[in-house]
Design an enzyme around this catalytic site. Structure first.
Site, PDB file in Angstrom:
ATOM      1  N   GLU A  44      -6.687  -8.741  -1.518  1.00 22.57           N
ATOM      2  CA  GLU A  44      -6.617  -7.527  -2.649  1.00 22.57           C
ATOM      3  C   GLU A  44      -6.852  -8.189  -4.092  1.00 22.57           C
ATOM      4  OE1 GLU A  44      -7.353  -4.644  -1.772  1.00 22.57           O
ATOM      5  OE2 GLU A  44      -7.101  -5.052   0.278  1.00 22.57           O
ATOM      6  N   TYR A 127      -2.533   0.954  -6.241  1.00 20.21           N
ATOM      7  CA  TYR A 127      -3.565   0.714  -5.165  1.00 20.21           C
ATOM      8  C   TYR A 127      -3.190  -0.580  -4.471  1.00 20.21           C
ATOM      9  CZ  TYR A 127      -7.386  -1.506  -2.964  1.00 20.21           C
ATOM     10  OH  TYR A 127      -8.209  -2.076  -2.033  1.00 20.21           O
ATOM     11  N   ASP A 145      -8.886   3.859  -4.507  1.00 17.75           N
ATOM     12  CA  ASP A 145      -9.678   2.733  -5.346  1.00 17.75           C
ATOM     13  C   ASP A 145     -11.112   3.570  -5.770  1.00 17.75           C
ATOM     14  OD1 ASP A 145     -11.253   2.693  -2.854  1.00 17.75           O
ATOM     15  OD2 ASP A 145     -11.358   0.551  -3.067  1.00 17.75           O
TER      16      ASP A 145
END
Length: 366
Positions: A44, A127, A145
């Site tokens: 991520e 997020y 996102d």
């Protein structure tokens, strides 16, 4: 947003469609289908501001070198920055190191298994915490996102700017309302993948969209207009004049400090100016005198590499000069290294590009 039965009627069909679509269309990627929070977190962070095709190889190299959070926490800062070289947004790499060390110090080396614990780590926002919590632990936290903003704003025809407090709250509430609580991780991944592959910013595949019959943006011919952004980034020009200095088999570099761009990366001797300046003006400056004090005769090659390097908030107008000196200059603030060791140090993509061109055109210099 109404809850209860209406939520189930609205949320379940969206989730069911996404799950079915994802099963047929998702990309096979090494960080998918796993529950290792550490590896999910690494993926991520790498994929922030980075395309999947570029991040793929970086992820594999990073995990190969640092397979778990303890190995990353024990890593040398320079090695991590070198491994990150070329990805940009280097604060991500610095935050990774800090967060890994926090996991070891505060959580006994075990990646936290709660949203709050994940969110408390350096460099992790709402997020990323939601992504790791839902993907690794199946916790009911909706991700929001750029892909999610785009899909939801189009399906529901929302024109509230996504870069405002009101917009962020509205989309967070809607995403939470629509979340499939039976499989939050799968739903989140499907929603983001749909935005990445079909509901893209330009020329989305509306003709093949599973939500075409309910998409408000499509019905009102506003697909290209949504989502809405209110603000525009002010881009500031900067003028960097770099000098690749050679004396015998040595050259000079320094580590960038402070809170400026490329912090903790290494760079060649630099004179930054307020506007574009020629070599004559640079040689008359006080900084030139400081850089080359004690160098004796200083020869500057007529070959100059110049380029424009665009960052999110800056445009760097750069010039690189090749310099030979008679003696080793004092170069206060810089360290002298053998030329063959230059590749051991992490540098910006701008400097890396210059060195690559130089090695191709002048291999004898390396």
């Amino acid at each position: 947003m109404k809850k209860g039965t209406e939520q189930e009627e609205q949320g379940a069909p969206l989730a069911a469609g996404l799950h079915a679509w994802y099963a047929e269309n998702h990309r096979v990627l090494p960080w998918r289908g796993i529950t290792d929070a550490y590896r999910i977190w690494i993926s991520e962070i790498i994929l922030q501001q980075t395309r999947v095709v570029q991040g793929f190889e970086y992820y594999n190299r990073f995990i190969s070198r640092f397979p778990d959070v303890r190995s990353l926490a024990a890593a040398d800062d320079d090695e991590v920055m070198k491994l990150w070289q070329g990805l940009g947004y280097y604060s991500r790499a610095r935050n990774l190191l800090t967060a890994a060390r926090q996991v070891v110090e505060r959580f006994g080396g075990e990646f936290p298994a709660t949203y709050e614990g994940i969110r408390s780590l350096q460099g992790i926002g709402d997020y990323t915490a939601a992504a790791v919590a839902s993907f690794a632990y199946g916790l009911p936290h909706a991700v929001v996102d750029g892909n999610v903003y785009r899909v939801l704003s189009r399906i529901y025809g929302i024109d509230t700017p996504i870069d405002t407090t009101e917009g962020r709250k509205l989309f967070a509430a809607l995403a939470d309302e629509l979340l499939d609580r039976k499989d939050p991780g799968g739903y989140n991944q499907a929603l983001m993948e749909f935005g990445a592959l079909y509901c893209v910013p330009r020329s989305p595949q509306c003709g093949r969209c599973i939500f075409a019959d309910r998409c408000m943006a499509l019905a009102t011919h506003r697909v290209e207009e949504l989502p809405v952004k209110q603000g525009k980034t002010v881009v500031k020009p900067r003028y960097f004049n770099y000098f690749y200095v050679r004396q015998g088999g040595d050259t000079w570099i320094r580590r960038r400090e402070g809170r400026d761009i490329w912090r903790n990366l290494y760079e060649l001797p630099l004179i930054e100016t307020d506007e574009e300046q020629g070599l004559d003006d640079l040689q008359r400056s006080g900084i030139w005198a400081e850089l080359f004090h004690g160098a004796g005769q200083v020869g500057v090659s007529s070959q100059v590499y110049s380029c424009k390097h665009v960052l999110s908030h800056r445009i760097i107008h750069a010039r690189f000069y090749m310099v030979e000196t008679e003696f080793a200059p004092d170069m206060t603030g810089y360290m002298k290294i053998p030329v063959e060791r230059l590749g051991d140090y992490a540098v910006s993509r701008l400097t890396e590009s210059f060195l690559e061109k130089l090695s191709m055109n002048y291999p004898s210099l390396f």
